[in-house]
Design an enzyme around this catalytic site. Structure first.
Site, mmCIF file in Angstrom:
data_model
loop_
_atom_site.group_PDB
_atom_site.id
_atom_site.type_symbol
_atom_site.label_atom_id
_atom_site.label_comp_id
_atom_site.label_asym_id
_atom_site.label_seq_id
_atom_site.Cartn_x
_atom_site.Cartn_y
_atom_site.Cartn_z
ATOM 1 N N HIS A 64 0.866 -1.171 0.000
ATOM 2 C CA HIS A 64 0.000 0.000 0.000
ATOM 3 C C HIS A 64 0.908 1.228 0.000
ATOM 4 C CE1 HIS A 64 -3.763 -2.244 1.658
ATOM 5 N NE2 HIS A 64 -3.837 -2.082 0.339
ATOM 6 N N ASP A 66 1.046 4.132 1.251
ATOM 7 C CA ASP A 66 1.480 4.892 2.442
ATOM 8 C C ASP A 66 2.654 4.214 3.147
ATOM 9 O OD1 ASP A 66 -0.630 2.972 2.997
ATOM 10 O OD2 ASP A 66 -0.690 3.720 5.063
ATOM 11 N N HIS A 271 -0.117 4.841 13.184
ATOM 12 C CA HIS A 271 -0.933 4.655 11.989
ATOM 13 C C HIS A 271 -2.352 5.174 12.233
ATOM 14 C CE1 HIS A 271 -2.757 2.423 8.511
ATOM 15 N NE2 HIS A 271 -1.553 2.590 7.985
#
Ligand SMILES: [Zn+2]
Ligand SMILES: [Zn+2]
Length: 310
Positions: A64, A66, A271
């Site tokens: 992903h 990020d 996160h």
């Protein structure tokens, strides 16, 4: 031996003011290991004085954006700075092709050796083994193949007892033997016994990284007794959206439950969803389950302490 982690970004994929995207840099005795490299990681390293050139190993949890969109920029910067030291990347297979395409498109032939180590799907095992520490990986529960990592120190040396050695003539070269638990015979025929002149070593220290993941107890054995656990806490339990997001991300309460069940000594939450301006409520939610909880902050350094469990 230094052992600490610098957090470069604490946000999830949804952008938040004042929070970067995921990247942690662990220093174990001068070995700099990066875990994840979200967009903007280079800038965060400069801002927080992390020695960029010293990083020799980069571990990517999953693909992903990020967690890795900062990587190609970092590889290019190393090339511009004429890096010579080899760089090792550990990630799932598609990343190698992504890097190759980007380098080919920019007609870049890197001036330093780049080694790609594929993490097989659902892999569990040691990725890097050094004299004093090793890096173990294990699968997490996410919508893509995703791996967590734990960096564990090997057995630490025994400690010289100041009281026990007082008045004892010990040659300099004997200390290493004694710290390793070995007896030493002196030239004048004396035997210096390690168990009389040293005390037990401090417990080995460890750091575990678990993001992104939904709640699963499948990796409790992998992170058992960890000194410092970083676990994602994207949401609070009352804010969990329906559908896939709920399955593949954890709440603050779930992160704390994992910390308690794994007998971690300390927990760091990160996160965070961009919806949270204040993060204190996440800490409160987790603290109710596991008291030694903290929130990660961009740019902060967290020491990984040895603990004696009472
Ligand atoms: Zn993420
Ligand atoms: Zn993800």
């Amino acid at each position: 031996m230094d052992f600490y982690v610098t957090v470069l970004g604490s946000s999830s994929a949804t952008l938040a003011n004042h929070r970067g995207l995921t990247s942690h840099v662990v220093n174990y005795g001068g070995n700099y290991l990066m875990i994840d490299c979200g967009e903007g990681t280079q800038l965060q390293m400069r801002r927080f004085h992390v020695p960029m050139q010293k990083i020799n190993h980069i571990f990517i949890t999953h693909l992903h954006g990020d967690h890795y969109y900062g990587l190609i920029g970092l590889l290019s910067t190393y090339h511009l700075y004429q890096r010579e030291a080899p760089l090792h990347i550990y990630a799932h297979e598609p990343l190698q092709e992504i890097i190759d395409i980007q380098l080919r498109a920019s007609e870049t032939e890197l001036c330093y050796p780049l080694y790609f180590h594929t993490i097989p799907y659902q892999h569990r095992g040691v990725l890097l083994d050094r004299e004093n520490f090793y890096v173990h990986t294990f699968p997490l529960l996410h919508s893509l193949p995703t791996n967590g990592f734990v960096i564990r120190e090997k057995t630490r040396p025994r400690k010289i007892s100041k009281e026990a050695i007082e008045g004892v003539d010990i040659p300099n070269e004997a200390f290493d033997y004694l710290k390793q638990g070995k007896d030493y015979s002196t030239e004048d025929g004396r035997i210096l016994r390690s168990n009389e002149l040293t005390t037990s070593p401090l417990p080995s220290r460890s750091y575990a990284f678990c993001s992104d993941t939904g709640y699963t107890e499948s990796f409790l054995d992998d992170i058992c007794d960890v000194t410092l656990l970083y676990h994602e806490a994207t949401f609070m339990k009352d804010d969990v959206p329906s559908g896939k997001l709920a399955m593949y991300h954890a709440t603050a309460e779930q992160a704390a439950t994992i910390a308690r069940k794994a007998k971690a000594k300390q927990l760091l939450l990160g996160h965070f969803s961009g919806r949270y301006e204040s993060l204190e409520p996440l800490k409160e939610e987790a603290t109710r389950v596991f008291s030694k909880t903290n929130l990660v902050e961009d740019g902060r350094r967290y020491l990984i302490h040895a603990y004696k469990v009472l």
